[in-house]
Design an enzyme around this catalytic site. Structure first.
Site, mmCIF file in Angstrom:
data_model
loop_
_atom_site.group_PDB
_atom_site.id
_atom_site.type_symbol
_atom_site.label_atom_id
_atom_site.label_comp_id
_atom_site.label_asym_id
_atom_site.label_seq_id
_atom_site.Cartn_x
_atom_site.Cartn_y
_atom_site.Cartn_z
ATOM 1 N N LYS A 1 0.805 -1.220 0.000
ATOM 2 C CA LYS A 1 0.000 0.000 0.000
ATOM 3 C C LYS A 1 0.838 1.270 0.000
ATOM 4 C CE LYS A 1 -3.654 -0.038 -0.356
ATOM 5 N NZ LYS A 1 -4.829 -0.343 -1.212
HETATM 6 N N1 PMP Z 1 -2.998 -7.249 1.674
HETATM 7 C C1 PMP Z 1 -2.965 -6.394 2.707
HETATM 8 C C2 PMP Z 1 -2.250 -6.825 3.954
HETATM 9 C C3 PMP Z 1 -3.586 -5.136 2.610
HETATM 10 O O1 PMP Z 1 -3.553 -4.282 3.648
HETATM 11 C C4 PMP Z 1 -4.253 -4.796 1.409
HETATM 12 C C5 PMP Z 1 -4.957 -3.474 1.271
HETATM 13 N N2 PMP Z 1 -5.980 -3.237 2.166
HETATM 14 C C6 PMP Z 1 -4.285 -5.720 0.366
HETATM 15 C C7 PMP Z 1 -3.624 -6.932 0.528
HETATM 16 C C8 PMP Z 1 -5.055 -5.482 -0.914
HETATM 17 O O2 PMP Z 1 -4.519 -4.513 -1.751
HETATM 18 P P1 PMP Z 1 -5.466 -3.652 -2.687
HETATM 19 O O3 PMP Z 1 -6.120 -2.598 -1.809
HETATM 20 O O4 PMP Z 1 -4.561 -3.062 -3.691
HETATM 21 O O5 PMP Z 1 -6.503 -4.534 -3.281
#
Ligand code: PMP
Length: 332
Positions: free
Chosen positions: A44
């Site tokens: 992120k």
């Molecule tokens: N894994 C973790 C640990 C996250 O914090 C997030 C984002 N909330 C994601 C995966 C997913 O990423 P995205 O928001 O780009 O879908």
């Protein structure tokens, strides 16, 4: 010279790590994009960086301005650190069920933290709605202005992956990547990376790894946004088509129960030296399922979203695992 110009410039360009056991088991080359090596510790950081840089470019942020966001934690950590590096402040609304480690880290990074009851999205007091309302309220009084980061619908998030994650994977694999798969929180990582990779290779296979019973799998298989599962994963398991997910086509959706990815998580640590968070392990399990479906000889990339230190009190804690009726490995 290989010098990065501060925090923002240190985001991205993460290595691709070959995952030994997953590759041997499937006859494919399974590669994990090491996003836990970003300076804020997660994938992120990319979204946080681009949300803030794009807002600066539009003139939507002035020095001392306040950035408000609802987040499961990692986006907040990225935003707080970029804000520290560039002279802004952050106010983060987090569901109270998220790990203590992420909350502590947010406070350490200087974010003002407000914990919110974990309510479904359709409840007006869900953390995403509270964050938006809080940003609107504070905009009336904040001297230096407020930016509502809105990682869900702000396309700077998806663009971060179109501009960075996708091109990096393409170059690092010399264009040999055959499949890409990951889970969805906002959907920025999956939609953005898929969009770039498809622009380079039309028939690349895009997979979705969803926690068991979460809505995205149902959406991409039956067109229904229904969910009936509970998972100990954090930051993934989206229940609606966010702005960042709009237009995404998924070739191969899979669902992964906690009992399947947890052993993968422990194996990654004990056999490969990779201490990973739950979404990273779930992604690796998804990549194994995709590899088995595609057959041997393919190169499949997934995302190692963050590290396991952020969940030491949860999935690396025997008491927590027992409370969820999940098996505890002998060595833990
Ligand atoms: N894994 C973790 C640990 C996250 O914090 C997030 C984002 N909330 C994601 C995966 C997913 O990423 P995205 O928001 O780009 O879908």
């Amino acid at each position: 010279m290989q010098i990065r110009d501060g925090f923002v410039d240190a985001v991205g360009n993460t290595p691709l790590i070959k995952l030994k056991k997953a590759s041997e088991e499937t006859g494919c080359t399974i590669l994990g994009k090491a996003e836990f090596l970003n300076p804020g510790g997660s994938v992120k950081d990319r979204a946080a960086k681009h949300i803030i840089l794009d807002a600066e470019e539009r003139g939507d942020l002035e020095p001392g301005g306040l950035i408000v966001e609802g987040t499961a934690g990692n986006t907040g950590i990225g935003l707080a650190l970029v804000a520290d590096a560039r002279g802004y402040r952050t106010l983060i609304i987090i569901p109270e069920t998220q790990s203590q480690e992420k909350k502590d880290m947010l406070r350490l990074c200087g974010a003002q933290l407000r914990e919110n009851p974990a309510l479904p999205y359709k409840n007006p007091d869900n953390y995403v709605h509270v964050a938006k309302r809080t940003a609107e309220e504070l905009a009336k009084t904040e001297k230096h202005g407020v930016l509502y980061a809105n990682q869900w619908d702000n396309l700077s998030n998806r663009n971060a992956h179109i501009r960075s994650t996708g091109p990096e994977i393409w170059e690092q694999t010399n264009g040999t990547v055959d499949g890409f798969i990951c889970a969805v929180g906002t959907g920025g990582t999956l939609a953005g990376t898929a969009e770039y990779l498809r622009s380079k290779k039309k028939d690349i296979v895009i997979g979705l790894a969803d926690p068991m019973g979460a809505a995205m799998f149902n959406y991409f298989t039956k067109g229904e946004l229904s969910s009936d599962g509970t998972s100990i994963t954090e930051g993934i398991g989206q229940g609606r088509i966010t702005g960042n997910l709009e237009g995404l086509a998924v070739d191969e959706p899979f669902q992964v129960p906690d009992t399947e990815w947890l052993p993968v998580c422990f194996d990654l640590l004990k056999h490969e030296g990779l201490l990973m968070g739950g979404s990273a392990a779930l992604n690796v399990m998804g990549a194994i399922k995709l590899a088995k479906k595609m057959g041997p000889g393919h190169t499949i990339v997934t995302v190692l979203c963050d590290g396991g230190q952020r969940y030491q009190s949860k999935m690396f804690n025997p008491e927590f695992l027992k409370s969820k009726d999940l098996p505890v490995p002998d060595w833990l």
